[in-house]
Design a protein around this motif. Structure first.
Motif, PDB file in Angstrom:
ATOM      1  N   GLY A 111     -46.774 -25.088  12.891  1.00 36.91           N
ATOM      2  CA  GLY A 111     -46.397 -26.483  12.659  1.00 36.91           C
ATOM      3  C   GLY A 111     -47.192 -27.166  11.559  1.00 36.91           C
ATOM      4  O   GLY A 111     -46.908 -28.312  11.202  1.00 36.91           O
ATOM      5  N   THR A 112     -48.201 -26.491  10.999  1.00 38.92           N
ATOM      6  CA  THR A 112     -48.999 -27.080   9.920  1.00 38.92           C
ATOM      7  C   THR A 112     -48.199 -27.088   8.619  1.00 38.92           C
ATOM      8  O   THR A 112     -47.534 -26.110   8.292  1.00 38.92           O
ATOM      9  CB  THR A 112     -50.300 -26.269   9.705  1.00 38.92           C
ATOM     10  OG1 THR A 112     -51.022 -26.227  10.933  1.00 38.92           O
ATOM     11  CG2 THR A 112     -51.164 -26.893   8.615  1.00 38.92           C
ATOM     12  N   ASP A 113     -48.244 -28.213   7.910  1.00 39.53           N
ATOM     13  CA  ASP A 113     -47.587 -28.328   6.608  1.00 39.53           C
ATOM     14  C   ASP A 113     -48.636 -28.169   5.506  1.00 39.53           C
ATOM     15  O   ASP A 113     -49.728 -28.743   5.587  1.00 39.53           O
ATOM     16  CB  ASP A 113     -46.908 -29.688   6.452  1.00 39.53           C
ATOM     17  CG  ASP A 113     -45.636 -29.799   7.270  1.00 39.53           C
ATOM     18  OD1 ASP A 113     -45.098 -28.752   7.687  1.00 39.53           O
ATOM     19  OD2 ASP A 113     -45.180 -30.935   7.496  1.00 39.53           O
ATOM     20  N   TYR A 114     -48.280 -27.402   4.491  1.00 39.37           N
ATOM     21  CA  TYR A 114     -49.163 -27.156   3.355  1.00 39.37           C
ATOM     22  C   TYR A 114     -48.473 -27.652   2.095  1.00 39.37           C
ATOM     23  O   TYR A 114     -47.475 -27.092   1.669  1.00 39.37           O
ATOM     24  CB  TYR A 114     -49.449 -25.655   3.223  1.00 39.37           C
ATOM     25  CG  TYR A 114     -50.110 -25.057   4.443  1.00 39.37           C
ATOM     26  CD1 TYR A 114     -51.490 -25.040   4.569  1.00 39.37           C
ATOM     27  CD2 TYR A 114     -49.343 -24.528   5.480  1.00 39.37           C
ATOM     28  CE1 TYR A 114     -52.099 -24.497   5.692  1.00 39.37           C
ATOM     29  CE2 TYR A 114     -49.938 -23.977   6.604  1.00 39.37           C
ATOM     30  CZ  TYR A 114     -51.310 -23.973   6.706  1.00 39.37           C
ATOM     31  OH  TYR A 114     -51.905 -23.441   7.825  1.00 39.37           O
ATOM     32  N   GLN A 115     -49.002 -28.733   1.506  1.00 39.86           N
ATOM     33  CA  GLN A 115     -48.477 -29.267   0.255  1.00 39.86           C
ATOM     34  C   GLN A 115     -48.808 -28.282  -0.851  1.00 39.86           C
ATOM     35  O   GLN A 115     -49.948 -27.848  -0.986  1.00 39.86           O
ATOM     36  CB  GLN A 115     -49.099 -30.631  -0.040  1.00 39.86           C
ATOM     37  CG  GLN A 115     -48.763 -31.192  -1.406  1.00 39.86           C
ATOM     38  CD  GLN A 115     -47.284 -31.429  -1.622  1.00 39.86           C
ATOM     39  OE1 GLN A 115     -46.603 -31.928  -0.744  1.00 39.86           O
ATOM     40  NE2 GLN A 115     -46.782 -31.046  -2.774  1.00 39.86           N
ATOM     41  N   GLU A 116     -47.798 -27.926  -1.649  1.00 35.44           N
ATOM     42  CA  GLU A 116     -47.982 -26.965  -2.729  1.00 35.44           C
ATOM     43  C   GLU A 116     -47.344 -27.497  -4.004  1.00 35.44           C
ATOM     44  O   GLU A 116     -46.396 -28.280  -3.957  1.00 35.44           O
ATOM     45  CB  GLU A 116     -47.330 -25.620  -2.378  1.00 35.44           C
ATOM     46  CG  GLU A 116     -47.866 -24.973  -1.117  1.00 35.44           C
ATOM     47  CD  GLU A 116     -49.232 -24.348  -1.279  1.00 35.44           C
ATOM     48  OE1 GLU A 116     -49.531 -23.857  -2.392  1.00 35.44           O
ATOM     49  OE2 GLU A 116     -50.007 -24.354  -0.314  1.00 35.44           O
ATOM     50  N   TRP A 117     -47.863 -27.019  -5.117  1.00 37.04           N
ATOM     51  CA  TRP A 117     -47.356 -27.439  -6.428  1.00 37.04           C
ATOM     52  C   TRP A 117     -47.564 -26.296  -7.407  1.00 37.04           C
ATOM     53  O   TRP A 117     -48.611 -25.653  -7.423  1.00 37.04           O
ATOM     54  CB  TRP A 117     -48.113 -28.676  -6.883  1.00 37.04           C
ATOM     55  CG  TRP A 117     -47.830 -29.111  -8.266  1.00 37.04           C
ATOM     56  CD1 TRP A 117     -46.836 -29.940  -8.692  1.00 37.04           C
ATOM     57  CD2 TRP A 117     -48.562 -28.756  -9.444  1.00 37.04           C
ATOM     58  NE1 TRP A 117     -46.897 -30.105 -10.051  1.00 37.04           N
ATOM     59  CE2 TRP A 117     -47.943 -29.386 -10.530  1.00 37.04           C
ATOM     60  CE3 TRP A 117     -49.672 -27.948  -9.681  1.00 37.04           C
ATOM     61  CZ2 TRP A 117     -48.411 -29.248 -11.836  1.00 37.04           C
ATOM     62  CZ3 TRP A 117     -50.130 -27.799 -10.972  1.00 37.04           C
ATOM     63  CH2 TRP A 117     -49.497 -28.460 -12.027  1.00 37.04           C
ATOM     64  N   ILE A 118     -46.543 -26.020  -8.205  1.00 42.43           N
ATOM     65  CA  ILE A 118     -46.614 -24.987  -9.245  1.00 42.43           C
ATOM     66  C   ILE A 118     -46.051 -25.584 -10.533  1.00 42.43           C
ATOM     67  O   ILE A 118     -45.054 -26.310 -10.495  1.00 42.43           O
ATOM     68  CB  ILE A 118     -45.788 -23.741  -8.845  1.00 42.43           C
ATOM     69  CG1 ILE A 118     -46.511 -22.966  -7.738  1.00 42.43           C
ATOM     70  CG2 ILE A 118     -45.514 -22.844 -10.049  1.00 42.43           C
ATOM     71  CD1 ILE A 118     -45.713 -21.799  -7.171  1.00 42.43           C
ATOM     72  N   THR A 119     -46.696 -25.274 -11.644  1.00 41.39           N
ATOM     73  CA  THR A 119     -46.100 -25.551 -12.944  1.00 41.39           C
ATOM     74  C   THR A 119     -46.020 -24.228 -13.689  1.00 41.39           C
ATOM     75  O   THR A 119     -46.928 -23.394 -13.609  1.00 41.39           O
ATOM     76  CB  THR A 119     -46.873 -26.608 -13.766  1.00 41.39           C
ATOM     77  OG1 THR A 119     -46.127 -26.913 -14.945  1.00 41.39           O
ATOM     78  CG2 THR A 119     -48.256 -26.153 -14.167  1.00 41.39           C
ATOM     79  N   TRP A 120     -44.907 -24.035 -14.362  1.00 39.93           N
ATOM     80  CA  TRP A 120     -44.672 -22.799 -15.105  1.00 39.93           C
ATOM     81  C   TRP A 120     -45.321 -22.939 -16.485  1.00 39.93           C
ATOM     82  O   TRP A 120     -45.032 -23.869 -17.219  1.00 39.93           O
ATOM     83  CB  TRP A 120     -43.165 -22.557 -15.241  1.00 39.93           C
ATOM     84  CG  TRP A 120     -42.418 -22.847 -13.971  1.00 39.93           C
ATOM     85  CD1 TRP A 120     -41.605 -23.915 -13.724  1.00 39.93           C
ATOM     86  CD2 TRP A 120     -42.424 -22.094 -12.755  1.00 39.93           C
ATOM     87  NE1 TRP A 120     -41.107 -23.855 -12.443  1.00 39.93           N
ATOM     88  CE2 TRP A 120     -41.590 -22.747 -11.830  1.00 39.93           C
ATOM     89  CE3 TRP A 120     -43.052 -20.909 -12.369  1.00 39.93           C
ATOM     90  CZ2 TRP A 120     -41.370 -22.281 -10.535  1.00 39.93           C
ATOM     91  CZ3 TRP A 120     -42.832 -20.441 -11.074  1.00 39.93           C
ATOM     92  CH2 TRP A 120     -42.003 -21.117 -10.185  1.00 39.93           C
ATOM     93  N   THR A 121     -46.210 -22.018 -16.836  1.00 45.96           N
ATOM     94  CA  THR A 121     -46.930 -22.113 -18.106  1.00 45.96           C
ATOM     95  C   THR A 121     -46.376 -21.171 -19.175  1.00 45.96           C
ATOM     96  O   THR A 121     -46.613 -21.377 -20.358  1.00 45.96           O
ATOM     97  CB  THR A 121     -48.435 -21.840 -17.902  1.00 45.96           C
ATOM     98  OG1 THR A 121     -48.600 -20.554 -17.286  1.00 45.96           O
ATOM     99  CG2 THR A 121     -49.053 -22.919 -17.003  1.00 45.96           C
ATOM    100  N   ALA A 122     -45.653 -20.130 -18.753  1.00 46.84           N
ATOM    101  CA  ALA A 122     -45.006 -19.219 -19.700  1.00 46.84           C
ATOM    102  C   ALA A 122     -43.871 -18.500 -18.974  1.00 46.84           C
ATOM    103  O   ALA A 122     -44.003 -18.153 -17.808  1.00 46.84           O
ATOM    104  CB  ALA A 122     -45.993 -18.210 -20.255  1.00 46.84           C
TER     105      ALA A 122
END
Length: 168
Positions: free
Chosen positions: A75-86
């Protein structure tokens, strides 16, 4: 011989900050790449066993972002973020991955997709900012096993879902 040993050709300057995970997937490279780069696929397999993913925003292009939440089986939520660099379709993707855009602990990953006969060898090479962050990711968050499970989920998804659709 001096106190310093010459570095072997296979050891990089960042070896103590790296993890490398690879998997052979029984599908053509273009299908594996598509499953990794289209949100309609990603949300169906991304994450370790028992996790689900909710995407808030997704734009697959250099400088684009994927803002998402991974929901753990407890039930734990993990905020994630990715930016594509190439991006070099269909052979390579480089990205910066953290909890949010300005995360000082964000790490860099390069994914390569290599043909292996009719299959694809995917390799995820990750470099953390420090050895301590790499060690914490491996020990506390089980990053290597979670990465293996994620690539296994990708393999299952591609071979059972995407490939059948392409053959159908």
């Amino acid at each position: 011989m001096g106190a310093t040993e010459p570095r072997t050709p296979t050891q990089s300057a960042t070896a103590d900050r790296e993890t490398v995970i690879s998997r052979i997937i029984d599908a053509p490279r273009e299908l594996v790449f598509e499953a990794f780069t289209e949100v309609r696929h990603l949300s169906r397999w991304w994450g370790p066993e028992g996790f689900t993913t909710t995407t808030r925003a997704f734009e697959f292009r250099v400088g684009g972002e994927w803002d998402f939440v991974m929901h753990g089986p407890d039930g734990t939520d993990y905020q994630e973020w990715i930016t594509w660099t190439a991006i070099a379709a269909p052979e390579r993707i480089a990205m910066l991955h953290g909890e949010a855009r300005d995360d000082p602990n964000a790490f860099e990953s390069v994914l390569t997709f290599e043909p292996d006969g009719a299959a694809t060898r995917i390799e995820m090479h990750t470099v953390f900012p420090t050895k301590e962050q790499r060690d914490e990711a491996v020990e506390k968050y089980h990053a290597i096993e979670a990465g293996r499970q994620t690539l296994n989920n990708l393999a299952t998804y591609v071979t059972e879902t995407v490939r059948k659709g392409a053959e159908g």
